[in-house]
Design a protein around this motif. Structure first.
Motif, PDB file in Angstrom:
ATOM      1  N   MET A  26       0.754  -1.296  -0.471  1.00  0.00           N
ATOM      2  CA  MET A  26      -0.297  -0.210  -0.082  1.00  0.00           C
ATOM      3  C   MET A  26       0.638   1.172  -0.368  1.00  0.00           C
ATOM      4  N   GLU A  27       2.008   1.244   0.559  1.00  0.00           N
ATOM      5  CA  GLU A  27       3.066   2.378   0.620  1.00  0.00           C
ATOM      6  C   GLU A  27       3.858   2.740  -0.593  1.00  0.00           C
ATOM      7  N   GLU A  28       3.951   1.842  -1.737  1.00  0.00           N
ATOM      8  CA  GLU A  28       4.214   1.712  -2.532  1.00  0.00           C
ATOM      9  C   GLU A  28       3.554   2.404  -3.536  1.00  0.00           C
ATOM     10  N   PHE A  29       1.878   2.022  -3.064  1.00  0.00           N
ATOM     11  CA  PHE A  29       1.014   1.857  -4.225  1.00  0.00           C
ATOM     12  C   PHE A  29       0.915   3.834  -3.810  1.00  0.00           C
ATOM     13  N   GLU A  30       0.610   4.244  -2.699  1.00  0.00           N
ATOM     14  CA  GLU A  30       0.313   5.805  -2.597  1.00  0.00           C
ATOM     15  C   GLU A  30       0.957   6.652  -3.449  1.00  0.00           C
ATOM     16  N   GLN A  31       2.517   6.134  -3.292  1.00  0.00           N
ATOM     17  CA  GLN A  31       2.840   6.531  -3.622  1.00  0.00           C
ATOM     18  C   GLN A  31       3.382   6.664  -5.098  1.00  0.00           C
ATOM     19  N   ARG A  32       3.205   5.869  -5.872  1.00  0.00           N
ATOM     20  CA  ARG A  32       2.879   5.554  -7.338  1.00  0.00           C
ATOM     21  C   ARG A  32       1.443   6.660  -7.334  1.00  0.00           C
ATOM     22  N   LEU A  33       0.346   6.336  -7.344  1.00  0.00           N
ATOM     23  CA  LEU A  33      -0.640   6.488  -7.644  1.00  0.00           C
ATOM     24  C   LEU A  33      -0.263   8.326  -7.336  1.00  0.00           C
ATOM     25  N   GLU A  34       0.163   9.089  -6.243  1.00  0.00           N
ATOM     26  CA  GLU A  34       0.676  10.393  -6.255  1.00  0.00           C
ATOM     27  C   GLU A  34       1.353  10.545  -7.244  1.00  0.00           C
ATOM     28  N   ALA A  35       2.152  10.003  -7.817  1.00  0.00           N
ATOM     29  CA  ALA A  35       3.022  10.518  -9.195  1.00  0.00           C
ATOM     30  C   ALA A  35       2.229  10.338 -10.314  1.00  0.00           C
ATOM     31  N   ALA A  36       1.488   9.481 -10.095  1.00  0.00           N
ATOM     32  CA  ALA A  36       0.960   9.188 -11.418  1.00  0.00           C
ATOM     33  C   ALA A  36       0.039  10.723 -11.921  1.00  0.00           C
TER      34      ALA A  36
END
Length: 218
Positions: A26-36
């Motif tokens: 979830m942590e990496e998902f949220e980071q990538r989603l924010e970057a997207a």
């Protein structure tokens, strides 16, 4: 090449599938989603899914593809132009909440003193396409939650306090209303965060459970 809102949403969908399959935590998902959602070019989008296979396969991730506005997950036209159910919030030695299917006035003002407020826009409707939310707190706190699909701009400052919301700034999906949040905190705090809508969280939870069951059966 500049990326479109639809292409950003396509990458976000690939990331949601990846976390549902257990490929991202979830942590990496949220980071990538924010970057997207902050990405402006294809060059910024492609690395976010380069190491991910297409959903349900072991092959490479699906390329960035265009989607029409009708395929976006939030149908903004149906959520704009409603009579407001709330024009503000007030908390003194207490608290207030604005959550669920409420309608935000085009000018919404909230004040908290020795208390707190919770404003959630993820399922909200809007009186107008241009919305201004003014927040003031003295020795108190106000939190605002916005969905990834919403166009948001945060302005403000604090004195012996703080206003946090720079990470929430960004464009929304096509047709999104424009929400400007103007905040002032005196010996208190105001925070604005982007979070997935509840329907997304529930779908991710179900998909992750289904993926786990398939692994156990396999």
């Amino acid at each position: 090449m500049r990326a479109s809102d639809a292409e950003r949403e396509r990458i976000a969908e690939t990331l949601r599938d990846a976390v549902a399959e257990g490929r991202l935590d979830m942590e990496e998902f949220e980071q990538r989603l924010e970057a997207a959602y902050k990405a402006r070019t294809h060059g910024e989008l492609e690395p976010l899914v380069r190491d991910l296979p297409a959903p349900g396969t072991a092959g490479p991730a699906a390329p960035v593809a265009r989607r029409t506005e009708d395929e976006t997950e939030v149908h903004w036209p149906s959520r704009i132009g409603h009579p407001p159910t709330s024009k503000g919030g007030f908390a003194l030695w207490g608290g207030f909440q604005r959550k669920g299917n409420w309608t935000v006035a085009k000018k919404f003002t909230a004040f908290a003193m020795w208390g707190g407020g919770d404003i959630d826009l993820r399922e909200a409707r809007f009186e107008d396409r241009e919305t201004v939310i003014r927040l003031f707190t003295i020795m108190g706190g106000i939190g605002v939650t916005v969905p990834p699909e919403l166009n948001v701009q945060v302005k403000g400052f604090g004195i012996m306090g703080g206003v946090g919301g720079s990470k929430a700034n960004g464009e929304g999906t096509p047709g999104s209303p424009h929400v400007t949040i103007v905040a002032f905190a005196l010996m208190g705090g105001i925070g604005v965060d982007r979070k997935l809508r509840k329907v997304h969280k529930e779908r991710l939870r179900l998909e992750k459970r289904e993926g786990k069951e398939r692994k156990e059966l396999g």
